[in-house]
Design a protein around this motif. Sequence first.
Motif, PDB file in Angstrom:
ATOM      1  N   ALA A  92       0.839  -1.192   0.000  1.00 10.82           N
ATOM      2  CA  ALA A  92       0.000   0.000   0.000  1.00 10.82           C
ATOM      3  C   ALA A  92       0.878   1.247   0.000  1.00 10.82           C
ATOM      4  CB  ALA A  92      -0.911   0.005   1.224  1.00 10.82           C
ATOM      5  N   PHE A  93       0.585   2.159  -0.922  1.00  9.74           N
ATOM      6  CA  PHE A  93       1.255   3.453  -1.036  1.00  9.74           C
ATOM      7  C   PHE A  93       0.276   4.452  -0.428  1.00  9.74           C
ATOM      8  CE2 PHE A  93       3.317   6.358  -4.498  1.00  9.74           C
ATOM      9  CZ  PHE A  93       3.673   7.264  -3.530  1.00  9.74           C
ATOM     10  N   THR A  94       0.445   4.759   0.875  1.00  7.88           N
ATOM     11  CA  THR A  94      -0.605   5.449   1.624  1.00  7.88           C
ATOM     12  C   THR A  94      -0.730   6.938   1.311  1.00  7.88           C
ATOM     13  OG1 THR A  94       0.904   5.719   3.482  1.00  7.88           O
ATOM     14  CG2 THR A  94      -0.568   3.819   3.531  1.00  7.88           C
ATOM     15  N   ASN A  95       0.362   7.627   0.970  1.00 13.48           N
ATOM     16  CA  ASN A  95       0.253   9.059   0.670  1.00 13.48           C
ATOM     17  C   ASN A  95       0.287   9.333  -0.834  1.00 13.48           C
ATOM     18  OD1 ASN A  95       2.963   8.400   0.411  1.00 13.48           O
ATOM     19  ND2 ASN A  95       3.700  10.294   1.309  1.00 13.48           N
ATOM     20  N   PHE A  96      -0.345   8.463  -1.605  1.00 10.71           N
ATOM     21  CA  PHE A  96      -0.331   8.555  -3.067  1.00 10.71           C
ATOM     22  C   PHE A  96      -1.035   9.818  -3.560  1.00 10.71           C
ATOM     23  CE2 PHE A  96      -2.431   7.533  -7.143  1.00 10.71           C
ATOM     24  CZ  PHE A  96      -1.300   7.443  -7.930  1.00 10.71           C
ATOM     25  N   ILE A  97      -2.241  10.097  -3.067  1.00 11.53           N
ATOM     26  CA  ILE A  97      -3.005  11.264  -3.531  1.00 11.53           C
ATOM     27  C   ILE A  97      -2.283  12.554  -3.149  1.00 11.53           C
ATOM     28  CG2 ILE A  97      -5.201  12.504  -3.290  1.00 11.53           C
ATOM     29  CD1 ILE A  97      -5.466  10.017  -4.959  1.00 11.53           C
ATOM     30  N   GLU A  98      -1.697  12.582  -1.967  1.00 13.48           N
ATOM     31  CA  GLU A  98      -0.936  13.756  -1.523  1.00 13.48           C
ATOM     32  C   GLU A  98       0.242  14.019  -2.462  1.00 13.48           C
ATOM     33  OE1 GLU A  98       1.883  14.764   2.263  1.00 13.48           O
ATOM     34  OE2 GLU A  98       0.104  13.546   2.616  1.00 13.48           O
ATOM     35  N   MET A  99       0.920  12.962  -2.885  1.00 15.47           N
ATOM     36  CA  MET A  99       2.046  13.103  -3.823  1.00 15.47           C
ATOM     37  C   MET A  99       1.565  13.648  -5.168  1.00 15.47           C
ATOM     38  SD  MET A  99       4.966  11.985  -2.513  1.00 15.47           S
ATOM     39  CE  MET A  99       6.014  11.007  -3.540  1.00 15.47           C
ATOM     40  N   CYS A 100       0.434  13.145  -5.644  1.00 17.68           N
ATOM     41  CA  CYS A 100      -0.105  13.614  -6.924  1.00 17.68           C
ATOM     42  C   CYS A 100      -0.465  15.091  -6.854  1.00 17.68           C
ATOM     43  CB  CYS A 100      -1.325  12.789  -7.312  1.00 17.68           C
ATOM     44  SG  CYS A 100      -0.947  11.073  -7.661  1.00 17.68           S
ATOM     45  N   LYS A 101      -1.058  15.510  -5.752  1.00 22.03           N
ATOM     46  CA  LYS A 101      -1.423  16.925  -5.602  1.00 22.03           C
ATOM     47  C   LYS A 101      -0.181  17.806  -5.538  1.00 22.03           C
ATOM     48  CE  LYS A 101      -5.887  16.304  -3.419  1.00 22.03           C
ATOM     49  NZ  LYS A 101      -6.662  16.423  -2.168  1.00 22.03           N
ATOM     50  N   SER A 102       0.869  17.357  -4.869  1.00 23.41           N
ATOM     51  CA  SER A 102       2.082  18.165  -4.780  1.00 23.41           C
ATOM     52  C   SER A 102       2.804  18.263  -6.126  1.00 23.41           C
ATOM     53  CB  SER A 102       3.020  17.616  -3.709  1.00 23.41           C
ATOM     54  OG  SER A 102       3.505  16.359  -4.081  1.00 23.41           O
ATOM     55  N   MET A 103       2.619  17.256  -7.004  1.00 27.18           N
ATOM     56  CA  MET A 103       3.211  17.304  -8.350  1.00 27.18           C
ATOM     57  C   MET A 103       2.281  17.985  -9.352  1.00 27.18           C
ATOM     58  SD  MET A 103       5.090  13.629  -8.881  1.00 27.18           S
ATOM     59  CE  MET A 103       3.634  12.633  -8.633  1.00 27.18           C
ATOM     60  N   ASN A 104       1.040  18.299  -8.939  1.00 24.69           N
ATOM     61  CA  ASN A 104       0.033  18.910  -9.800  1.00 24.69           C
ATOM     62  C   ASN A 104      -0.291  18.006 -10.995  1.00 24.69           C
ATOM     63  OD1 ASN A 104      -1.798  20.831 -10.628  1.00 24.69           O
ATOM     64  ND2 ASN A 104      -0.283  22.059 -11.717  1.00 24.69           N
ATOM     65  N   ARG A 105      -0.508  16.728 -10.707  1.00 21.38           N
ATOM     66  CA  ARG A 105      -0.828  15.736 -11.736  1.00 21.38           C
ATOM     67  C   ARG A 105      -2.053  14.931 -11.335  1.00 21.38           C
ATOM     68  NH1 ARG A 105       1.505  18.574 -14.290  1.00 21.38           N
ATOM     69  NH2 ARG A 105       3.443  18.332 -15.403  1.00 21.38           N
ATOM     70  N   GLU A 106      -2.750  14.423 -12.345  1.00 20.08           N
ATOM     71  CA  GLU A 106      -3.915  13.582 -12.112  1.00 20.08           C
ATOM     72  C   GLU A 106      -3.463  12.236 -11.527  1.00 20.08           C
ATOM     73  OE1 GLU A 106      -7.246  14.074 -12.577  1.00 20.08           O
ATOM     74  OE2 GLU A 106      -6.743  16.166 -12.956  1.00 20.08           O
ATOM     75  N   PRO A 107      -4.155  11.733 -10.508  1.00 17.23           N
ATOM     76  CA  PRO A 107      -3.767  10.436  -9.931  1.00 17.23           C
ATOM     77  C   PRO A 107      -3.818   9.286 -10.935  1.00 17.23           C
ATOM     78  CG  PRO A 107      -5.236  11.583  -8.442  1.00 17.23           C
ATOM     79  CD  PRO A 107      -5.192  12.385  -9.708  1.00 17.23           C
ATOM     80  N   ASP A 108      -4.742   9.336 -11.894  1.00 16.22           N
ATOM     81  CA  ASP A 108      -4.834   8.263 -12.889  1.00 16.22           C
ATOM     82  C   ASP A 108      -3.562   8.184 -13.736  1.00 16.22           C
ATOM     83  OD1 ASP A 108      -7.365   7.674 -12.004  1.00 16.22           O
ATOM     84  OD2 ASP A 108      -8.353   8.897 -13.540  1.00 16.22           O
ATOM     85  N   HIS A 109      -3.008   9.345 -14.094  1.00 13.57           N
ATOM     86  CA  HIS A 109      -1.803   9.373 -14.927  1.00 13.57           C
ATOM     87  C   HIS A 109      -0.598   8.836 -14.158  1.00 13.57           C
ATOM     88  CE1 HIS A 109       1.439  11.273 -17.379  1.00 13.57           C
ATOM     89  NE2 HIS A 109       0.625  10.892 -18.348  1.00 13.57           N
TER      90      HIS A 109
END
Length: 162
Positions: free
Chosen positions: A54-71
């Motif tokens: 499990a990658f628990t802070n995945f959504i937080e990482m996506c938001k900090s990179m300004n990228r869509e989580p699906d991509h």
Amino acid sequence: EQVEGEEETMGGLYSYSFLLGRVLDIMSSRNLGGVRKRTLKPPQVVKDGARKTAFTNFIEMCKSMNREPDHVQAFLLGELGTTGNLDGNDALIMRGRFQPKGITAILRRYINEYVVCHMCRSLETVLTKDPATRLIRSQCENCGASRSVQSIHKGYTVVIRR
């Protein structure tokens, strides 16, 4: 017309020192000359059962990179050669056992390929997909540079039936 402080030479041409000062002023106004670093928190990777990670802070990482989580998810799963999905707590559950060091290396590759502007090294970029050509373009909001980026190729995954 001559603006105050402008130095003109023969025939309406500007001097080198004036043009150099003008370029440096524009660069400093757009923050192109300075190096700005943004640090990402390391991925929080935990075991989820015997065969899942499990990658628990995945959504937080996506938001900090300004990228869509699906991509980001498609790239990460394609590079790892596995399957996975998001759970209710916004954690990415991946099939297989993976170390945080390996996931960090893949995220660095993603950032270098899809987030960082290759002209000014800025992190202020936006991905857009051109519907006519189906190409993904990275547009820098800082310097205005644009380039096409590779589409994400899904890796070969083995389907095991029991």
